[in-house]
Design a protein around this motif. Structure first.
Motif, PDB file in Angstrom:
ATOM      1  N   THR A 306     -45.639   5.636  14.207  1.00  0.00           N
ATOM      2  CA  THR A 306     -44.992   5.200  15.462  1.00  0.00           C
ATOM      3  C   THR A 306     -45.214   6.219  16.574  1.00  0.00           C
ATOM      4  OG1 THR A 306     -43.296   4.293  14.042  1.00  0.00           O
ATOM      5  CG2 THR A 306     -42.782   4.396  16.372  1.00  0.00           C
ATOM      6  N   SER A 407     -40.802  17.525  15.314  1.00  0.00           N
ATOM      7  CA  SER A 407     -39.536  17.450  16.049  1.00  0.00           C
ATOM      8  C   SER A 407     -38.654  18.649  15.749  1.00  0.00           C
ATOM      9  CB  SER A 407     -38.812  16.148  15.703  1.00  0.00           C
ATOM     10  OG  SER A 407     -38.595  16.098  14.310  1.00  0.00           O
ATOM     11  N   PHE A 430     -40.638  12.025  22.510  1.00  0.00           N
ATOM     12  CA  PHE A 430     -39.463  11.286  22.027  1.00  0.00           C
ATOM     13  C   PHE A 430     -39.821   9.804  21.905  1.00  0.00           C
ATOM     14  CE2 PHE A 430     -36.110  14.490  22.073  1.00  0.00           C
ATOM     15  CZ  PHE A 430     -36.860  15.538  22.570  1.00  0.00           C
ATOM     16  N   ALA A 431     -39.318   9.157  20.873  1.00  0.00           N
ATOM     17  CA  ALA A 431     -39.693   7.768  20.589  1.00  0.00           C
ATOM     18  C   ALA A 431     -38.929   6.792  21.495  1.00  0.00           C
ATOM     19  CB  ALA A 431     -39.405   7.443  19.127  1.00  0.00           C
ATOM     20  N   ASN A 478     -32.928  18.886  19.183  1.00  0.00           N
ATOM     21  CA  ASN A 478     -32.487  18.548  17.831  1.00  0.00           C
ATOM     22  C   ASN A 478     -31.594  19.627  17.223  1.00  0.00           C
ATOM     23  OD1 ASN A 478     -33.623  16.067  17.896  1.00  0.00           O
ATOM     24  ND2 ASN A 478     -35.524  16.646  16.863  1.00  0.00           N
ATOM     25  N   MET A 517     -26.925   5.028  16.800  1.00  0.00           N
ATOM     26  CA  MET A 517     -28.208   5.709  16.993  1.00  0.00           C
ATOM     27  C   MET A 517     -28.817   6.088  15.647  1.00  0.00           C
ATOM     28  SD  MET A 517     -28.984   9.153  19.104  1.00  0.00           S
ATOM     29  CE  MET A 517     -28.395  10.187  17.778  1.00  0.00           C
ATOM     30  N   SER A 518     -27.967   6.570  14.728  1.00  0.00           N
ATOM     31  CA  SER A 518     -28.449   6.961  13.411  1.00  0.00           C
ATOM     32  C   SER A 518     -29.023   5.749  12.675  1.00  0.00           C
ATOM     33  CB  SER A 518     -27.274   7.585  12.659  1.00  0.00           C
ATOM     34  OG  SER A 518     -27.542   7.715  11.310  1.00  0.00           O
ATOM     35  N   LEU A 520     -30.336   3.166  14.079  1.00  0.00           N
ATOM     36  CA  LEU A 520     -31.587   2.783  14.747  1.00  0.00           C
ATOM     37  C   LEU A 520     -32.732   3.688  14.308  1.00  0.00           C
ATOM     38  CD1 LEU A 520     -33.142   1.234  17.033  1.00  0.00           C
ATOM     39  CD2 LEU A 520     -32.351   2.997  18.602  1.00  0.00           C
ATOM     40  N   SER A 521     -32.491   4.993  14.255  1.00  0.00           N
ATOM     41  CA  SER A 521     -33.626   5.876  13.913  1.00  0.00           C
ATOM     42  C   SER A 521     -33.849   5.971  12.403  1.00  0.00           C
ATOM     43  CB  SER A 521     -33.471   7.251  14.552  1.00  0.00           C
ATOM     44  OG  SER A 521     -32.149   7.636  14.613  1.00  0.00           O
ATOM     45  N   ILE A 525     -34.537   9.624   7.337  1.00  0.00           N
ATOM     46  CA  ILE A 525     -35.337  10.733   7.898  1.00  0.00           C
ATOM     47  C   ILE A 525     -34.601  12.056   7.674  1.00  0.00           C
ATOM     48  CG2 ILE A 525     -36.384  11.653  10.023  1.00  0.00           C
ATOM     49  CD1 ILE A 525     -36.595   8.665  10.913  1.00  0.00           C
ATOM     50  N   ARG A 580     -30.850  -5.985  15.280  1.00  0.00           N
ATOM     51  CA  ARG A 580     -30.350  -4.873  16.100  1.00  0.00           C
ATOM     52  C   ARG A 580     -28.857  -4.929  16.386  1.00  0.00           C
ATOM     53  NH1 ARG A 580     -34.254  -1.982  19.435  1.00  0.00           N
ATOM     54  NH2 ARG A 580     -36.168  -2.108  18.263  1.00  0.00           N
ATOM     55  N   TYR A 646     -31.892  12.324  25.251  1.00  0.00           N
ATOM     56  CA  TYR A 646     -30.823  11.979  24.313  1.00  0.00           C
ATOM     57  C   TYR A 646     -29.753  11.068  24.908  1.00  0.00           C
ATOM     58  CZ  TYR A 646     -32.954  15.562  21.385  1.00  0.00           C
ATOM     59  OH  TYR A 646     -33.849  16.275  20.632  1.00  0.00           O
TER      60      TYR A 646
END
Ligand SMILES: CC/C=C\C/C=C/C(=O)SCCNC(=O)CCNC(=O)[C@H](O)C(C)(C)COP(=O)(O)OP(=O)(O)OC[C@H]1O[C@@H](n2cnc3c(N)ncnc32)[C@H](O)[C@@H]1OP(=O)(O)O
Length: 715
Positions: A306, A407, A430-431, A478, A517-518, A520-521, A525, A580, A646
């Motif tokens: 990605t 990252s 950043f994605a 981060n 957000m967590s 979504l990403s 990871i 989503r 962010y």
């Protein structure tokens, strides 16, 4: 600050002079008042052209003056007297006509723009509204819906769009002042009554109430707590419903509230912070203005996941030829298809041809022999990255800059794999990388200033806001984020739910709460990283690890295959994998109850204030540590990273500015309180820079750099 001359016999030419953007400082306003009077009194002069020197009409009011007490002639009567003039006044617009600059042009009877000019009323982005008559004249000129769009978004329009909307009367590809003088000669002596915008009735809108209700709802949703967009709608409503003079009174009233607001201060700070980060400096003393970038004609991206795809697309969109390398044939084919679609969609949006031919695709690293810069974007695994850097060092021509999109891994370890460690820097995108504006440029102890300058310049070419930062785990963004997400998990242990925490964060102004957000990403990871660090051990639920408090909640969810949106389950429940829309999940609530029971934790009521303090203050404290360690040069760097990478609400300035608004003393006191309550969380202990700033009387954020410099010189 405004120069007067007469040209072509009968045209008075007024030139605004205040480099670099001819902002309307007190001296410029005085100059305009004086030169307009001169032109109107000169019997030889039949018409007047107003232009700006050096190809810029005017960047608006001088924002630097907003902090000072008002001096010089005020804008509103100055523009009013131009509109009332009995000789035709023509604005010759080159470069930019923004804010007060466009309002000045709207006071003129005619506007001629160069085809490359940009126009707009961006006051809303500074926490203000167009209060020099812009909110009252623009709707009268172009209609309420179009004016609402421009004023509430602050977007800049091209000369072509300005012509279509009716903001300008003519667009030229030639010398704008020549075209404006020719035009001024042609309109000399013609009646002006129909050219004074303030006298126009506002074009009628059917069902005005419905329109404003609809717009207000949309603005409230997207403003995320910002007050200026709402005041902008109210001001335009005044234009649509009141006579001009009453509308002007309303404009003034609304502006008075905004002008002294904390949000306006935050947004104006952020405007200058964005520009300050371009003037980077390294602890060695190397700086933006003494370091020359290397030429970059051809770039490579290695790894087409990605991130790699987004980076390559952004490079191609910036007009650079890109060689992409992906070892896995299947992934390469898939990437080619997806990236072509991305390029086509982007080109359609921008009304240009898709730059498909800028990207070449290969599975062979040897194809990178002639590129000037490589961006490595392979899987986030140190051993794999080391191998890639070793190969790149052997394959690439001497002098090629080797960049990593890691990252948070150690850039210096990667540099040590290469023949020229001084040519290695981090370029942390950043994605999605072709959309997000932020780029962290990470210098290691051996990175040369030239390498940093090159990466910063490439970022600028790609349209990114680039911030140069030092090398440490997680860099700036981060490193701070880790504490935020960890505190959020602790709050769940103590009695909160993901919905409760997210609601507090979203009400503060983040577009998405920490758990959304967590999801979504992807929870997996962080889990993989924690497993690599031997922090997460499957099957274990101990709450103290490596001598400090640890929340295994995220690990336990991952062990159940709950990775977030991609698996349809995470902190929330989704109707299907990939969906989503997050739904509160009774399973999760039950799981939390069982977890608390297992660990003897008693759920307590946690209010919004505690959620915000627990999530935001540790990040701010870490920001002070980052400044103390010299990882970021100033608070502006941290704030720009947080706003553009962010989702920190821009009208709160950024975490460090926010701390100064809340009061450093209060932040210190709350951190002390939470550290006392949670002594097993070492990072809650207030950092010595914060203590020092409080001890010297909490100077404003703009003064912190000096304190940090003194601190470093004492070490
Ligand atoms: C009673 C009535 C009260 C108010 C009504 C009116 C309000 C206003 O007009 S508010 C100002 C509205 N204008 C803007 O928001 C425009 C801001 N500027 C820009 O968008 C850009 O600077 C530009 C498009 C005009 C030029 O861009 P670029 O060529 O990329 O240059 P920079 O952005 O790097 O800027 C160069 C330099 O100029 C400083 N600067 C720019 N605009 C202003 C300004 N309006 N006031 C003061 N200073 C300005 C900018 O900070 C840079 O400075 P440094 O070189 O020191 O970094």
């Amino acid at each position: 600050m405004a120069q007067y001359s007469r040209i072509s016999g009968s045209v008075g030419l007024i030139t605004l002079k205040n480099p670099p953007v001819n902002a309307l400082s007190a001296a410029v306003r005085q100059g305009i008042v004086d030169t307009v009077e001169k032109a109107l009194c000169d019997p030889q002069v039949k018409s007047v052209v107003i232009c700006g020197q050096d190809g810029v009409f005017c960047g608006g009011a001088d924002v630097k003056e907003f902090e000072k007490s008002m001096s010089g002639p005020p804008l509103i009567p100055m523009i009013h007297s131009i509109e009332c003039a009995t000789k035709p006044m023509v604005a010759a617009i080159e470069g930019s006509a923004l804010g007060g600059g466009l309002e000045l042009a709207l006071g003129c009877h005619y506007r001629i723009a160069h085809s490359k000019a940009r126009l707009g009323l961006p006051e809303v982005t500074l926490g203000l509204l167009p209060a020099a008559g812009g909110s009252q004249r623009l709707p009268r000129l172009i209609g309420v819906p179009a004016a609402l769009d421009l004023i509430t978004t602050g977007r800049h329009v091209t000369a072509a769009e300005a012509l279509q909307l009716g903001i300008v009367d003519q667009v030229t590809d030639h010398k704008t002042v020549d075209a404006a003088v020719k035009f001024a000669l042609s309109v000399a002596g013609k009646p002006l009554d129909a050219r004074r915008i303030s006298t126009y009735p506002c074009p009628v809108v059917t069902d005005l109430d419905a329109l404003f209700e609809d717009v207000m709802q949309k603005v409230r949703q997207s403003a995320r707590g910002a007050i200026a967009p709402i005041a902008c709608v109210q001001a335009v409503r005044a234009a649509a419903t009141l006579p001009y003079t009453r509308g002007m009174e309303r404009e003034k009233e609304l502006m008075a509230t905004l002008f002294t607001s904390g949000q306006a201060r935050a947004l104006q700070y952020n405007f200058f912070a964005q520009r300050a980060v371009g003037k980077w400096r390294m602890p060695s003393g190397a700086r933006w203005d003494t370091s020359t970038p290397r030429p970059v004609h051809k770039v490579a991206v290695i790894g087409l996941g990605t991130m790699g795809r987004g980076i390559a697309v952004a490079l191609a969109q910036a007009g650079l030829p890109v060689v992409t390398v992906e070892a896995q044939e299947k992934q390469l084919m898939e990437a080619k298809r997806v990236m072509s679609d991305m390029l086509k969609r982007g080109a359609k949006r921008r009304g240009v041809a898709p730059p498909l031919d800028k990207i070449s695709y290969s599975s062979n690293i040897q194809d990178l022999a002639d590129v000037d810069l490589v961006i490595e974007a392979v899987f986030e695994d140190m051993d794999l990255k080391k191998k890639v850097f070793l190969q790149l060092s052997a394959v690439c021509k001497p002098g090629t800059l080797l960049c990593t999109n890691t990252s948070g891994l150690d850039v210096d370890q990667l540099a040590s794999q290469t023949r020229n460690p001084e040519l290695v820097v981090g370029m942390h995108f950043f994605a999605p990388a072709h959309v997000m504006k932020l780029l962290e440029v990470v210098y290691g102890p051996r990175s040369s200033p030239q390498a940093v300058a090159t990466a910063m310049q490439l970022g600028k070419k790609m349209g990114k806001i680039s911030v140069a930062v030092g090398n440490c785990r997680g860099f700036v963004g981060n490193r701070m984020l880790k504490l935020y997400t960890e505190q959020a998990s602790f709050l769940l242990e103590e009695g909160a739910t993901p919905d409760l925490v997210d609601r507090a964060i979203e009400e503060f102004g983040f577009p998405m709460g920490v758990f959304r957000m967590s999801d979504l990403s992807g929870l997996d990871i962080g889990w993989r990283v924690r497993k690599e660090m031997k922090l997460a051990v499957p099957g274990q639920s101990a709450r103290i690890r490596e001598g400090r408090r640890y929340s295994p909640l995220g690990d336990l969810l991952c062990e159940q295959g709950r990775f977030g949106q991609k698996t349809g389950r995470g902190w929330y429940r989704y109707n299907k994998p990939g969906d989503r829309v997050a739904h509160s999940d009774p399973w999760l609530h039950h799981f939390l109850e069982e977890y608390r029971a297992q660990h003897g934790l008693v759920a307590r009521r946690i209010d919004q204030q505690e959620i915000l303090e627990r999530c935001l203050y540790p990040m701010i404290n870490e920001g002070f540590r980052i400044l103390q360690d010299g990882i970021a040069a100033g608070p502006e760097d941290i704030d720009v990273i947080y706003v553009f990478g962010y989702g920190w609400p821009r009208h709160c300035g950024g975490p460090m500015f926010y701390a100064s608004m809340v009061g450093l003393e209060k932040v210190l006191e709350r951190l002390e309180h939470y550290y006392q309550a949670h002594p097993d969380v070492p990072y809650l202990q207030p950092c010595s820079l914060l203590r020092r700033l409080v001890a010297i009387g909490s100077p404003p954020v703009q003064k912190w750099r000096e304190v940090i410099k003194n601190l470093h010189s004492q070490l």
